[in-house]
Scaffold this active site. Structure first.
Site, PDB file in Angstrom:
ATOM      1  N   LYS A 112       0.832  -1.203   0.000  1.00 26.92           N
ATOM      2  CA  LYS A 112       0.000   0.000   0.000  1.00 26.92           C
ATOM      3  C   LYS A 112       0.862   1.246   0.000  1.00 26.92           C
ATOM      4  CE  LYS A 112      -4.230   1.597   0.469  1.00 26.92           C
ATOM      5  NZ  LYS A 112      -3.857   2.527  -0.621  1.00 26.92           N
TER       6      LYS A 112
ATOM      7  N   LYS B 267       5.153   2.573  -2.930  1.00 26.78           N
ATOM      8  CA  LYS B 267       4.952   3.965  -3.349  1.00 26.78           C
ATOM      9  C   LYS B 267       5.131   4.043  -4.850  1.00 26.78           C
ATOM     10  CE  LYS B 267       4.235   7.916  -1.185  1.00 26.78           C
ATOM     11  NZ  LYS B 267       3.674   8.063   0.172  1.00 26.78           N
TER      12      LYS B 267
END
Ligand code: GLU
Length: 473
Positions: free
Chosen positions: A72, A108
Site C-alpha cells: 500500500k 509507493k
C-alpha cells in the site's frame, strides 16, 4: 553543520532505521530483510501532448515490503520524483502501516511530471497509461498492491486508475479495492479526504494532552491557544490547519511555494484557499503580512510547526534556527537525520511522520475493507441503534418524569453513520499509536527521540510477522 543534506532520502530512512535497530533484539539478517526494498519497477512510456508532440514519461512503482499483502502507498506527481525518493517513501509506508496496525506491506509510486504543466486530458492519458503498465506487470490489484493519493494527486486521478483497472479486469468482483482515495461515487469512503490532516491533529493533540511531556517542553496542556505554523496548503496542510483552528489553536502562518502569510491573530485556511483559487497565489492575502522568504515561516516563534509539503525541508542548515517546541511531521520525511540531532540538543519534540501522517493510509484501509465487503459502513446497524436508543430514552424520560433536552436527545438517538465510524476508527488508531510509541520511548532511557521509538515499534511488528510466519525458506 553542513548546509547540504549528506544523505539521500533513502539513506536517511536507513540511518534512522539503524539507529533504532540497536534497541531491538532481532538478528542482523532479519533487520536487513526488513530494510531492503523488495521490488522496484521503473518504466518509461510515451504520451502525445495536446500540441501533437510525443513526450517520454518516467515513472516508478516500488514495493518495499510484501510481508503482508497487499502492498500500500500513494502515487505522487512531481518533477522531483526519482528512484531514491520513491524507495524511501515506500519504506516509510512499511513502517507506517506496521505502527498503526494496518495489515499492508509498504509501496509507493511516482510519475516525474509537474502536473501544472499538463492539461487535464494529458494528465488523464498519463494516469491511465501508468495504470495499464502496472496491470501488465502485476503491480496493482486489491490483493497485490493498492495505490492511493499523494503529493500532486487526488480523487480525480484515483477514479481514472480504478476505471482503467476495471476495464482491463472485467468481472473481477473486488476490483474497486485496487486503489483507495476514490470519490464516494466510485467506491470511496467518507472521511478519506481529510484523513491525513485529521490524523495529524489527533496525534499532536494526544501529545499535547500528556502533562509530563508538556511540562518538559514548558507548555500548557491541550491544543487550545497554541500558536501553529503550517507549511503547505495542499490537502494535508489545509486539513491540518482546519482541525487545529477549529479546536482553538491559532494558525499564525501558512507557507506555500510562492509565499508565506503571517498574522499573529490567526489566519483562516479556508479564506486563504479561496483567495488562492481566485488569484492563483497566496501573495497579498488581505489582513496578513508576507514574510520575506517562504522558508522563513519554518523559523517563526511558535508552539507547533507542521511541515506538510515535501521531504528534507528542515535540515542541518536551518534546524538550529527552528524555534517551535513541537514539530508535527505531516509530510513524509520533512526533517533530515542532521536535523533530528539538533532537535535532541535543543529539546524540540519532533513527532515523526511515519506514524503522525498515518491517518491517510488508516482510512485507506477502511476504504479497502468497504470495497471488499461491498457495503457502506453503518448501513446494517444505524436504524437498529436509533430504534434501540429511542426506547432507552423513553425509559429515562419516564423515570425522570420530564423530557430530555433537544440537543442531548439528538446526540443520544443518533446511530453511527459512515463518517462517524471512520472518524472514530481514525481517532482510536492515532491515540493508541501515540501512547504505544511514548511508552516505548519512556520505558527505554537510551532511546534519544520519538522517531527512534516509532522505528522500534515498526521493526518489532514487522519482524514478528517474518519470524512467526517462518517466511524464510
Ligand atoms: N500517500 C499517503 C501516505 O503517504 C497515503 C497512502 C495510502 O493511503 O495508501 O501515507
Amino acid at each position: 553543520m553542513s548546509a547540504q543534506t549528506t544523505y539521500s532520502f533513502f539513506e536517511s530512512v536507513e540511518k534512522s532505521f539503524d539507529k533504532a535497530a540497536l534497541f531491538t533484539k532481532w538478528d542482523n539478517g532479519i533487520l536487513e530483510q526488513i530494510k531492503a526494498c523488495n521490488s522496484v519497477y521503473r518504466m518509461n512510456f510515451p504520451i502525445k501532448r495536446d500540441d501533437g508532440s510525443i513526450e517520454v514519461v518516467e515513472a516508478y512503482r516500488v514495493q518495499h515490503s510484501q510481508h503482508k499483502s497487499p502492498c500500500k502507498g500513494g502515487i505522487r506527481f512531481s518533477h522531483a520524483v526519482n528512484q531514491d525518493e520513491v524507495m524511501a517513501l515506500a519504506a516509510l509506508m512499511t513502517y507506517k502501516c506496521a505502527i498503526v496496525n494496518v495489515p499492508f506491506g509498504g509501496a509507493k509510486g511516482g510519475i516525474k511530471i509537474s502536473p501544472r504543466n499538463y492539461s487535464v486530458y494529458e494528465l488523464e492519458k498519463i494516469t491511465r497509461r501508468y495504470t495499464s503498465e502496472l496491470v501488465k506487470k502485476n503491480f496493482i490489484g486489491p490483493g497485490i498492491d493498492v495505490p492511493a493519493p499523494d503529493y500532486g494527486t487526488g480523487e480525480r486521478e484515483m477514479s481514472w486508475i480504478v476505471d482503467t483497472y476495471q476495464s482491463l479486469k472485467p468481472g473481477e468482483i473486488d476490483a474497486a479495492g485496487c486503489v483507495t482515495g476514490k470519490p464516494i461515487t466510485q467506491g470511496g469512503v467518507r472521511g478519506r479526504k481529510e484523513a491525513t490532516g485529521l490524523g495529524v491533529f489527533y496525534g499532536v493533540r494526544e501529545v499535547c494532552n500528556m502533562p509530563d511531556v508538556m511540562k518538559r517542553l514548558g507548555l500548557t496542556v491541550g491544543v487550545a491557544g497554541k500558536k501553529v505554523v503550517v507549511q503547505g496548503l495542499g490537502n494535508v496542510g489545509y486539513h491540518s490547519a482546519k482541525f487545529f483552528r477549529e479546536n482553538g489553536a491559532i494558525i499564525i502562518a501558512i507557507a506555500e511555494h510562492d509565499g508565506a502569510v503571517y498574522n499573529a491573530n490567526g489566519i483562516n485556511e479556508e479564506d486563504l484557499l479561496q483567495f488562492r483559487i481566485k488569484t492563483g497565489s497566496v501573495v497579498n492575502f488581505p489582513g496578513a503580512t508576507m514574510l520575506a522568504q517562504t522558508s522563513d515561516a519554518l523559523e517563526l516563534e511558535c508552539d507547533i510547526l507542521i511541515p506538510a509539503a515535501l521531504e528534507n525541508v528542515i535540515n542541518g542548515d536551518n534546524a538550529p534556527r527552528i524555534k517551535a517546541k513541537i514539530i508535527g511531521e505531516a509530510a513524509n520525511g520533512p526533517c533530515t537525520p542532521e536535523a533530528d540531532e539538533i532537535f535532541i540538543e535543543k529539546g524540540i519534540l519532533c513527532v515523526p511522520d511515519m506514524y503522525l501522517n498515518a491517518g491517510g493510509v488508516t482510512v485507506s484501509y477502511f476504504e479497502w475493507l468497504k470495497n471488499l465487503s461491498h457495503v457502506r459502513y453503518g448501513r446494517l446497524e444505524k436504524r437498529f441503534t436509533e430504534n434501540l436508543n429511542a426506547r432507552i430514552l423513553a425509559q429515562i424520560e419516564e423515570l425522570k418524569g420530564e423530557p430530555v433536552v433537544d440537543k442531548e436527545r439528538q446526540i443520544i438517538m443518533h446511530g453511527a453513520e459512515e463518517i462517524d465510524l471512520v472518524h472514530s476508527g481514525l481517532e482510536e488508531t492515532m491515540i493508541n499509536a501515540t501512547r504505544e510509541i511514548m511508552d516505548i520511548w519512556h520505558s527505554n532511557p537510551g532511546i534519544p527521540d520519538m522517531r527512534t521509538a516509532a522505528y522500534v515499534s515498526a521493526i518489532n511488528k514487522v519482524a514478528i510477522t517474518y519470524t512467526e510466519l517462518g517466511i524464510f525458506p
